[in-house]
Design an enzyme around this catalytic site. Structure first.
Site, mmCIF file in Angstrom:
data_model
loop_
_atom_site.group_PDB
_atom_site.id
_atom_site.type_symbol
_atom_site.label_atom_id
_atom_site.label_comp_id
_atom_site.label_asym_id
_atom_site.label_seq_id
_atom_site.Cartn_x
_atom_site.Cartn_y
_atom_site.Cartn_z
ATOM 1 N N ARG A 25 1.222 -0.994 -0.119
ATOM 2 C CA ARG A 25 0.646 0.750 0.005
ATOM 3 C C ARG A 25 0.440 1.362 -0.023
ATOM 4 N NH1 ARG A 25 -5.748 1.370 1.459
ATOM 5 N NH2 ARG A 25 -5.539 3.431 2.873
ATOM 6 N N ILE A 51 -6.578 7.368 -1.630
ATOM 7 C CA ILE A 51 -7.323 6.092 -1.633
ATOM 8 C C ILE A 51 -7.740 5.522 -0.344
ATOM 9 C CG2 ILE A 51 -4.896 6.430 0.024
ATOM 10 C CD1 ILE A 51 -3.856 3.691 -1.472
ATOM 11 N N SER A 52 -8.879 4.853 -1.312
ATOM 12 C CA SER A 52 -9.487 4.267 0.378
ATOM 13 C C SER A 52 -8.964 3.740 1.837
ATOM 14 C CB SER A 52 -10.953 3.611 -0.089
ATOM 15 O OG SER A 52 -11.488 4.003 -1.150
ATOM 16 N N GLN A 53 -9.723 3.801 2.383
ATOM 17 C CA GLN A 53 -9.210 2.906 4.075
ATOM 18 C C GLN A 53 -9.320 1.224 3.710
ATOM 19 O OE1 GLN A 53 -12.765 3.705 6.447
ATOM 20 N NE2 GLN A 53 -11.809 2.942 7.672
#
Length: 207
Positions: A25, A51-53
């Site tokens: 990530r 960027i999504s969790q």
């Protein structure tokens, strides 16, 4: 990240958890934010996008029940992280990003990291990619005011579509499964995403 943020919140699919452990990530966030790459939060990636969790990436992916032969449409490429995760579970991922700068950067990043089964296209994600349809699964990582009809049309039989729907302040995450002309909808959980821009999304200008 996987143990504290994802498994403890109810995502148990071993394949999804394995992929979340493997995809780096930190390679998908700006250099100045890499120390926070594995935090339980979305992070800015530029252009008003995020960027999504980690949890929501895992939860949306798990809900699609991907098979190794699946063709997937990923709407809202952003930095390419979600597409990278999907590509480790499906045969091919077509990812759409409306911002040309983000699409180009994601293409280069995914190629450099070896995610060769992801194909990034720059365009209006609410229109889908009819030339590559039907899709076994569609994931939309931005919130629409309602479900875009072109995406429903491009689902294969028994295809799954997951997306957030609702106003910018708060949305519901929906899972839609196609059975011939019928679309069964399940509300999964409340969520908050950036707006989905496009003909069948929000009409905000890109700044």
């Amino acid at each position: 990240m996987v143990e504290r943020q994802i498994r403890r919140r109810g995502v148990f699919d071993p394949l999804v958890l394995g992929v979340m452990e493997q995809v780096p990530r930190h390679e998908f966030v700006p250099a100045e934010l890499q120390a926070h790459a594995y935090d339980d939060a979305p992070l800015p990636i530029g252009g008003g996008q995020t960027i999504s969790q980690p949890y929501i990436v895992a939860a949306m992916t798990a809900a699609l029940h991907l098979q190794p032969s699946d063709r997937v449409l990923d709407v809202g490429t952003g930095c390419g992280y979600q597409a990278a995760v999907l590509s480790r579970l499906a045969a091919r991922v077509y990812s759409m990003e409306i911002r040309q700068d983000l699409a180009l950067a994601a293409t280069q990043r995914l190629a450099s990291l070896g995610f060769s089964s992801v194909h990034v296209h720059c365009g209006d994600g609410t229109l889908g990619l009819p030339e590559f349809a039907p899709f076994d699964a569609i994931l939309v990582a931005a919130a629409a005011p309602s479900v875009p009809q072109p995406l429903l049309d491009q689902l294969a039989e028994a295809g799954r579509l997951i997306l957030p729907v609702g106003p910018p302040e708060r949305q519901q995450l929906l899972l839609i499964v196609r059975h011939a002309a019928r679309f069964d909808t399940t509300i999964l959980e409340p969520c908050q995403f950036v707006p989905l821009i496009g003909r069948h999304g929000w009409r905000e200008s890109l700044s």
